[in-house]
Scaffold this motif. Structure first.
Motif, PDB file in Angstrom:
ATOM      1  N   LEU A  53       0.828  -1.204   0.000  1.00 18.94           N
ATOM      2  CA  LEU A  53       0.000   0.000   0.000  1.00 18.94           C
ATOM      3  C   LEU A  53       0.867   1.261   0.000  1.00 18.94           C
ATOM      4  O   LEU A  53       0.571   2.237  -0.698  1.00 18.94           O
ATOM      5  CB  LEU A  53      -0.923  -0.003   1.226  1.00 18.94           C
ATOM      6  N   VAL A  54       1.944   1.232   0.791  1.00 16.94           N
ATOM      7  CA  VAL A  54       2.857   2.383   0.836  1.00 16.94           C
ATOM      8  C   VAL A  54       3.450   2.649  -0.548  1.00 16.94           C
ATOM      9  O   VAL A  54       3.467   3.786  -1.038  1.00 16.94           O
ATOM     10  CB  VAL A  54       3.983   2.142   1.867  1.00 16.94           C
ATOM     11  N   ALA A  55       3.948   1.569  -1.182  1.00 17.95           N
ATOM     12  CA  ALA A  55       4.548   1.717  -2.511  1.00 17.95           C
ATOM     13  C   ALA A  55       3.504   2.135  -3.543  1.00 17.95           C
ATOM     14  O   ALA A  55       3.769   2.964  -4.419  1.00 17.95           O
ATOM     15  CB  ALA A  55       5.226   0.414  -2.929  1.00 17.95           C
ATOM     16  N   GLY A  56       2.309   1.567  -3.455  1.00 20.67           N
ATOM     17  CA  GLY A  56       1.254   1.899  -4.413  1.00 20.67           C
ATOM     18  C   GLY A  56       0.787   3.332  -4.304  1.00 20.67           C
ATOM     19  O   GLY A  56       0.607   4.022  -5.326  1.00 20.67           O
ATOM     20  N   LEU A  57       0.601   3.802  -3.069  1.00 16.90           N
ATOM     21  CA  LEU A  57       0.162   5.182  -2.878  1.00 16.90           C
ATOM     22  C   LEU A  57       1.222   6.177  -3.335  1.00 16.90           C
ATOM     23  O   LEU A  57       0.907   7.217  -3.924  1.00 16.90           O
ATOM     24  CB  LEU A  57      -0.180   5.417  -1.401  1.00 16.90           C
ATOM     25  N   SER A  58       2.498   5.862  -3.064  1.00 15.55           N
ATOM     26  CA  SER A  58       3.562   6.761  -3.494  1.00 15.55           C
ATOM     27  C   SER A  58       3.683   6.785  -5.012  1.00 15.55           C
ATOM     28  O   SER A  58       4.065   7.811  -5.592  1.00 15.55           O
ATOM     29  CB  SER A  58       4.900   6.336  -2.873  1.00 15.55           C
ATOM     30  N   ALA A  59       3.325   5.680  -5.670  1.00 23.52           N
ATOM     31  CA  ALA A  59       3.413   5.617  -7.128  1.00 23.52           C
ATOM     32  C   ALA A  59       2.329   6.459  -7.803  1.00 23.52           C
ATOM     33  O   ALA A  59       2.478   6.853  -8.966  1.00 23.52           O
ATOM     34  CB  ALA A  59       3.317   4.173  -7.601  1.00 23.52           C
ATOM     35  N   LEU A  60       1.240   6.749  -7.074  1.00 25.94           N
ATOM     36  CA  LEU A  60       0.168   7.548  -7.655  1.00 25.94           C
ATOM     37  C   LEU A  60       0.654   8.937  -8.041  1.00 25.94           C
ATOM     38  O   LEU A  60       0.148   9.557  -8.986  1.00 25.94           O
ATOM     39  CB  LEU A  60      -1.000   7.662  -6.666  1.00 25.94           C
ATOM     40  N   PHE A  61       1.652   9.441  -7.300  1.00 25.55           N
ATOM     41  CA  PHE A  61       2.168  10.780  -7.572  1.00 25.55           C
ATOM     42  C   PHE A  61       3.389  10.750  -8.494  1.00 25.55           C
ATOM     43  O   PHE A  61       3.975  11.786  -8.787  1.00 25.55           O
ATOM     44  CB  PHE A  61       2.522  11.469  -6.254  1.00 25.55           C
ATOM     45  N   ILE A  62       3.768   9.547  -8.920  1.00 23.56           N
ATOM     46  CA  ILE A  62       4.880   9.303  -9.853  1.00 23.56           C
ATOM     47  C   ILE A  62       6.220   9.788  -9.298  1.00 23.56           C
ATOM     48  O   ILE A  62       7.166   9.020  -9.161  1.00 23.56           O
ATOM     49  CB  ILE A  62       4.620   9.928 -11.245  1.00 23.56           C
ATOM     50  N   ILE A  63       6.321  11.070  -8.947  1.00 26.82           N
ATOM     51  CA  ILE A  63       7.603  11.611  -8.502  1.00 26.82           C
ATOM     52  C   ILE A  63       8.063  11.008  -7.179  1.00 26.82           C
ATOM     53  O   ILE A  63       9.256  10.975  -6.880  1.00 26.82           O
ATOM     54  CB  ILE A  63       7.523  13.157  -8.401  1.00 26.82           C
ATOM     55  N   THR A  64       7.118  10.532  -6.367  1.00 27.13           N
ATOM     56  CA  THR A  64       7.473   9.917  -5.083  1.00 27.13           C
ATOM     57  C   THR A  64       7.582   8.394  -5.182  1.00 27.13           C
ATOM     58  O   THR A  64       7.827   7.726  -4.170  1.00 27.13           O
ATOM     59  CB  THR A  64       6.426  10.277  -4.016  1.00 27.13           C
ATOM     60  N   ALA A  65       7.398   7.845  -6.379  1.00 25.50           N
ATOM     61  CA  ALA A  65       7.386   6.387  -6.548  1.00 25.50           C
ATOM     62  C   ALA A  65       8.686   5.736  -6.080  1.00 25.50           C
ATOM     63  O   ALA A  65       8.679   4.642  -5.496  1.00 25.50           O
ATOM     64  CB  ALA A  65       7.123   6.033  -8.007  1.00 25.50           C
ATOM     65  N   ALA A  66       9.820   6.388  -6.330  1.00 27.08           N
ATOM     66  CA  ALA A  66      11.116   5.801  -5.972  1.00 27.08           C
ATOM     67  C   ALA A  66      11.244   5.598  -4.472  1.00 27.08           C
ATOM     68  O   ALA A  66      11.754   4.575  -4.013  1.00 27.08           O
ATOM     69  CB  ALA A  66      12.251   6.693  -6.482  1.00 27.08           C
ATOM     70  N   TRP A  67      10.762   6.563  -3.680  1.00 23.04           N
ATOM     71  CA  TRP A  67      10.868   6.446  -2.225  1.00 23.04           C
ATOM     72  C   TRP A  67       9.979   5.325  -1.697  1.00 23.04           C
ATOM     73  O   TRP A  67      10.359   4.598  -0.786  1.00 23.04           O
ATOM     74  CB  TRP A  67      10.521   7.787  -1.577  1.00 23.04           C
ATOM     75  N   GLY A  68       8.793   5.174  -2.268  1.00 21.12           N
ATOM     76  CA  GLY A  68       7.918   4.071  -1.869  1.00 21.12           C
ATOM     77  C   GLY A  68       8.516   2.730  -2.240  1.00 21.12           C
ATOM     78  O   GLY A  68       8.446   1.768  -1.466  1.00 21.12           O
ATOM     79  N   ALA A  69       9.115   2.645  -3.423  1.00 16.15           N
ATOM     80  CA  ALA A  69       9.746   1.397  -3.862  1.00 16.15           C
ATOM     81  C   ALA A  69      10.913   1.032  -2.956  1.00 16.15           C
ATOM     82  O   ALA A  69      11.097  -0.134  -2.602  1.00 16.15           O
ATOM     83  CB  ALA A  69      10.222   1.536  -5.309  1.00 16.15           C
ATOM     84  N   VAL A  70      11.712   2.030  -2.553  1.00 22.32           N
ATOM     85  CA  VAL A  70      12.859   1.773  -1.677  1.00 22.32           C
ATOM     86  C   VAL A  70      12.399   1.186  -0.349  1.00 22.32           C
ATOM     87  O   VAL A  70      13.018   0.247   0.178  1.00 22.32           O
ATOM     88  CB  VAL A  70      13.667   3.073  -1.452  1.00 22.32           C
ATOM     89  N   LEU A  71      11.326   1.703   0.213  1.00 21.27           N
ATOM     90  CA  LEU A  71      10.813   1.178   1.483  1.00 21.27           C
ATOM     91  C   LEU A  71      10.406  -0.285   1.342  1.00 21.27           C
ATOM     92  O   LEU A  71      10.671  -1.108   2.229  1.00 21.27           O
ATOM     93  CB  LEU A  71       9.622   2.016   1.953  1.00 21.27           C
ATOM     94  N   ARG A  72       9.780  -0.611   0.224  1.00 22.13           N
ATOM     95  CA  ARG A  72       9.378  -2.005   0.022  1.00 22.13           C
ATOM     96  C   ARG A  72      10.588  -2.889  -0.243  1.00 22.13           C
ATOM     97  O   ARG A  72      10.638  -4.037   0.205  1.00 22.13           O
ATOM     98  CB  ARG A  72       8.399  -2.111  -1.139  1.00 22.13           C
ATOM     99  N   TYR A  73      11.574  -2.394  -0.976  1.00 18.43           N
ATOM    100  CA  TYR A  73      12.793  -3.161  -1.216  1.00 18.43           C
ATOM    101  C   TYR A  73      13.505  -3.468   0.098  1.00 18.43           C
ATOM    102  O   TYR A  73      14.037  -4.568   0.285  1.00 18.43           O
ATOM    103  CB  TYR A  73      13.747  -2.378  -2.135  1.00 18.43           C
ATOM    104  N   ARG A  74      13.534  -2.496   1.017  1.00 17.89           N
ATOM    105  CA  ARG A  74      14.187  -2.727   2.308  1.00 17.89           C
ATOM    106  C   ARG A  74      13.485  -3.829   3.084  1.00 17.89           C
ATOM    107  O   ARG A  74      14.129  -4.686   3.692  1.00 17.89           O
ATOM    108  CB  ARG A  74      14.187  -1.431   3.132  1.00 17.89           C
TER     109      ARG A  74
END
Length: 300
Positions: free
Chosen positions: A99-120
């Motif tokens: 959900l964190v990664a998906g919500l951050s991807a909605l704004f596109i520019i914040t997608a990388a930070w959401g992806a990093v959290l999920r990768y960790r």
């Protein structure tokens, strides 16, 4: 005094921890052969029980081997210092970080930070039977432009082309954009593996080429047309990925089969129709991938 704990390999999977006395009993009763790979702290690698001094001394005094068991002890080792992986993440954790990664991807520019959290979350839940731990040290600011590029290529450009040109743009999107998208995903993959840090000091690097990555990606994408071929194509691509991961003195080996992935994929797809089970199905598939992944010592 606390009894030493051991792990042993059965059906290509680590089992344990188990007490030393119980493991002796399994050898004595013939439930395990002396060729079984075992590991315990502070051993650096898995090895057959017949090569562990404490087992040789104890079993020579307490066990009577049959002819077949003696042959097993003398049989050459087929798996060389292999370490099998596990994934200990849960469905609830996957739901949250998804959900964190998906919500951050909605704004596109914040997608990388959401992806990093999920990768960790993903990397720290990969478990090694020898006690090695893994962490992910990537930062969103290092790859934010890649994720913006992915968002533009996979969402914005197709929508604009369809709105301006019409349905004729679908062929251009379907045939042309993958060339650019694959190039960006390749950079993300190289970044991802370079940011994985193992407590044993080993650094990782992905060395696959663009054209090979493109070829495998296209094969997997178009194999969906065959209904079932995607499973074998995906397994073959994962083996190629493993062959192209530079892990110093180690190498990654994937042992899963297309059939195993196919029936799991079908079952997961059916269960996912109810939406709620999706995070648990993802974890189930990830655990299958992990337990079919081994780290071996490179042989000269």
């Amino acid at each position: 005094m606390t009894e030493r704990c051991w792990y042993y390999v059965k059906d290509n999977r680590p089992v344990g921890p188990i007490s030393e006395s119980k493991l002796y009993e399994m050898f004595r009763t013939g439930n395990l052969s002396m060729q079984t790979f075992v590991w315990s702290q502070p051993m650096s690698n898995w090895m057959p029980a017949s090569n562990v001094e404490s087992f040789r001394l104890n079993t020579s005094q307490t066990m009577t081997f049959s002819v077949q068991q003696r042959e097993n002890v003398l049989r050459p080792v087929s798996m060389k210092q292999a370490r099998l992986l596990r994934f200990k993440g849960t469905g609830f954790q996957n739901l949250w970080w998804g959900l964190v990664a998906g919500l951050s991807a909605l704004f596109i520019i914040t997608a990388a930070w959401g992806a990093v959290l999920r990768y960790r979350w993903f990397v720290r839940n990969v478990e090694f039977p020898d006690g090695t731990t893994a962490s992910f040290e990537g930062r969103g600011k290092e790859v934010w432009h890649y994720f913006i590029g992915i968002g533009l290529l996979e969402i914005v450009i197709p929508l604009l082309c369809n709105a301006i040109v019409g349905p004729k743009a679908d062929l251009f999107v379907f045939m042309g954009l993958p060339f650019a998208t694959v190039a960006i995903w390749l950079q993300i993959m190289r970044w991802f593996f370079s940011k994985i840090k193992l407590s044993c000091g080993t650094n990782m690097k992905f060395c696959g080429s663009y054209w090979s990555f493109l070829g495998w990606s296209m094969l997997v994408m178009y194999s969906v047309i065959t209904i079932i071929g995607w499973a074998w194509a995906s397994v073959a691509m994962l083996r190629w990925v493993c062959r192209n991961i530079d892990a110093g003195p180690h190498r990654l080996v994937f042992t899963g089969s297309g059939w195993s992935l196919l029936w799991r994929g079908i079952l997961a797809a059916l269960a996912s129709c109810f939406i709620l089970p999706i995070p648990w199905m993802e974890v189930w598939i990830i655990r299958w991938f992990a337990r079919n992944m081994m780290i071996e010592q490179k042989t000269s």
